[in-house]
Design a protein around this motif. Structure first.
Motif, PDB file in Angstrom:
ATOM      1  N   LYS A  20      -3.944  -9.311  44.650  1.00  0.00           N
ATOM      2  CA  LYS A  20      -5.055  -9.892  43.893  1.00  0.00           C
ATOM      3  C   LYS A  20      -6.348  -9.690  44.667  1.00  0.00           C
ATOM      4  O   LYS A  20      -6.332  -9.336  45.852  1.00  0.00           O
ATOM      5  CB  LYS A  20      -4.799 -11.376  43.599  1.00  0.00           C
ATOM      6  N   ILE A  98       5.374 -24.366  51.725  1.00  0.00           N
ATOM      7  CA  ILE A  98       4.147 -24.364  50.930  1.00  0.00           C
ATOM      8  C   ILE A  98       3.476 -23.004  51.039  1.00  0.00           C
ATOM      9  O   ILE A  98       3.326 -22.461  52.132  1.00  0.00           O
ATOM     10  CB  ILE A  98       3.169 -25.439  51.452  1.00  0.00           C
ATOM     11  N   LEU A  99       3.101 -22.467  49.909  1.00  0.00           N
ATOM     12  CA  LEU A  99       2.321 -21.228  49.874  1.00  0.00           C
ATOM     13  C   LEU A  99       0.874 -21.581  49.550  1.00  0.00           C
ATOM     14  O   LEU A  99       0.547 -22.737  49.288  1.00  0.00           O
ATOM     15  CB  LEU A  99       2.857 -20.284  48.800  1.00  0.00           C
ATOM     16  N   GLU A 100       0.020 -20.571  49.562  1.00  0.00           N
ATOM     17  CA  GLU A 100      -1.383 -20.792  49.218  1.00  0.00           C
ATOM     18  C   GLU A 100      -1.478 -21.461  47.843  1.00  0.00           C
ATOM     19  O   GLU A 100      -2.219 -22.409  47.649  1.00  0.00           O
ATOM     20  CB  GLU A 100      -2.115 -19.451  49.218  1.00  0.00           C
ATOM     21  N   TYR A 101      -0.693 -20.955  46.899  1.00  0.00           N
ATOM     22  CA  TYR A 101      -0.600 -21.598  45.595  1.00  0.00           C
ATOM     23  C   TYR A 101       0.870 -21.889  45.321  1.00  0.00           C
ATOM     24  O   TYR A 101       1.667 -20.966  45.196  1.00  0.00           O
ATOM     25  CB  TYR A 101      -1.153 -20.706  44.476  1.00  0.00           C
ATOM     26  N   GLY A 102       1.221 -23.160  45.286  1.00  0.00           N
ATOM     27  CA  GLY A 102       2.580 -23.549  44.931  1.00  0.00           C
ATOM     28  C   GLY A 102       3.543 -23.565  46.100  1.00  0.00           C
ATOM     29  O   GLY A 102       3.131 -23.656  47.249  1.00  0.00           O
ATOM     30  N   ARG A 103       4.826 -23.477  45.799  1.00  0.00           N
ATOM     31  CA  ARG A 103       5.882 -23.578  46.788  1.00  0.00           C
ATOM     32  C   ARG A 103       6.852 -22.441  46.630  1.00  0.00           C
ATOM     33  O   ARG A 103       6.970 -21.862  45.562  1.00  0.00           O
ATOM     34  CB  ARG A 103       6.698 -24.864  46.556  1.00  0.00           C
ATOM     35  N   ASP A 104       7.584 -22.174  47.718  1.00  0.00           N
ATOM     36  CA  ASP A 104       8.721 -21.261  47.625  1.00  0.00           C
ATOM     37  C   ASP A 104       9.844 -21.851  48.465  1.00  0.00           C
ATOM     38  O   ASP A 104       9.706 -22.948  49.007  1.00  0.00           O
ATOM     39  CB  ASP A 104       8.344 -19.852  48.085  1.00  0.00           C
ATOM     40  N   THR A 128       0.160 -17.052  57.124  1.00  0.00           N
ATOM     41  CA  THR A 128      -0.050 -18.479  57.437  1.00  0.00           C
ATOM     42  C   THR A 128       1.063 -19.059  58.309  1.00  0.00           C
ATOM     43  O   THR A 128       0.915 -20.164  58.840  1.00  0.00           O
ATOM     44  CB  THR A 128      -0.100 -19.318  56.146  1.00  0.00           C
TER      45      THR A 128
END
Ligand code: PRP
Ligand code: MG
Length: 178
Positions: A20, A98-104, A128
């Motif tokens: 992106k 935690i990711l930049e947006y959301g979770r994994d 990160t």
């Protein structure tokens, strides 16, 4: 500095605005296309870890599956895949992150690693540090000792190293402009 490192760095392609806008994607597929640079990459890790009594190399899906297995074979360790959710058929333990947006989430088969085993965690890149933290948590939850984390590339500006709670991190290449 080892003369092989420059060659490795030049084979990593930087793709702006992927996946992106604003991201400088570090593409290791171009490194894999060069047998000398790929072998140098594996050799540098093997030289560091052989004879260190490491019994398990844990590789993180997906790109840690490229670098982990050849290291494991060369140092005489087993390879344990840490997979994204719902891929492993046996009983698993899971660790969210935690990711930049959301979770994994990463999962590991129960019984793949015994308490007291000495583990090396392998991935292509630390950004990160969230992914490596989750991997270390899985191994430590089953009683393994994480000796070190090893990545081909570090993005130092994201300060992932500081998230590793003092666990040693070894990288071959730093990429400064993120
Ligand atoms: C990338 C990379 C690392 C992780 C690093 O994987 O391969 O595993 O991100 O990010 P972090 O330090 O901020 O946690 P990604 O989850 O994009 O998936 P892939 O390896 O399956 O392509
Ligand atoms: Mg990954």
């Amino acid at each position: 500095q080892d003369p092989r490192l420059h060659g490795i760095k030049t084979k990593i392609r930087v793709v702006p605005n992927f996946p992106k806008s604003g991201i400088m994607f570090q593409d290791i597929t171009t490194l894999l296309l060069d047998p000398k640079a790929f072998k140098d990459t594996i050799d540098l890790f093997v030289e560091r870890y052989k004879g260190k009594n490491i019994s398990v190399v844990a590789g993180i899906e997906a790109r840690g599956f490229i670098f982990g297995p050849p290291i494991a074979l060369a140092i005489g360790a087993k390879f344990v895949p840490l997979r994204k959710p719902r891929k492993l058929p046996g009983k698993v333990i899971s660790q969210e992150y935690i990711l930049e947006y959301g979770r994994d989430c990463l999962e590991m088969h129960v019984g793949a690693v015994e308490p007291g085993e000495r583990a090396l965690v392998v991935d292509d890149l630390i950004a990160t540090g969230g992914t490596l933290c989750a991997a270390m948590d899985l191994l430590e939850r089953v009683g393994a000792e994480v000796v070190e984390c090893a990545c081909v590339i570090e993005l130092p500006e994201l300060k992932g190293r500081e998230r590793l709670n003092g666990k040693p991190l070894y990288v071959l290449v730093e990429y400064a402009e993120i």
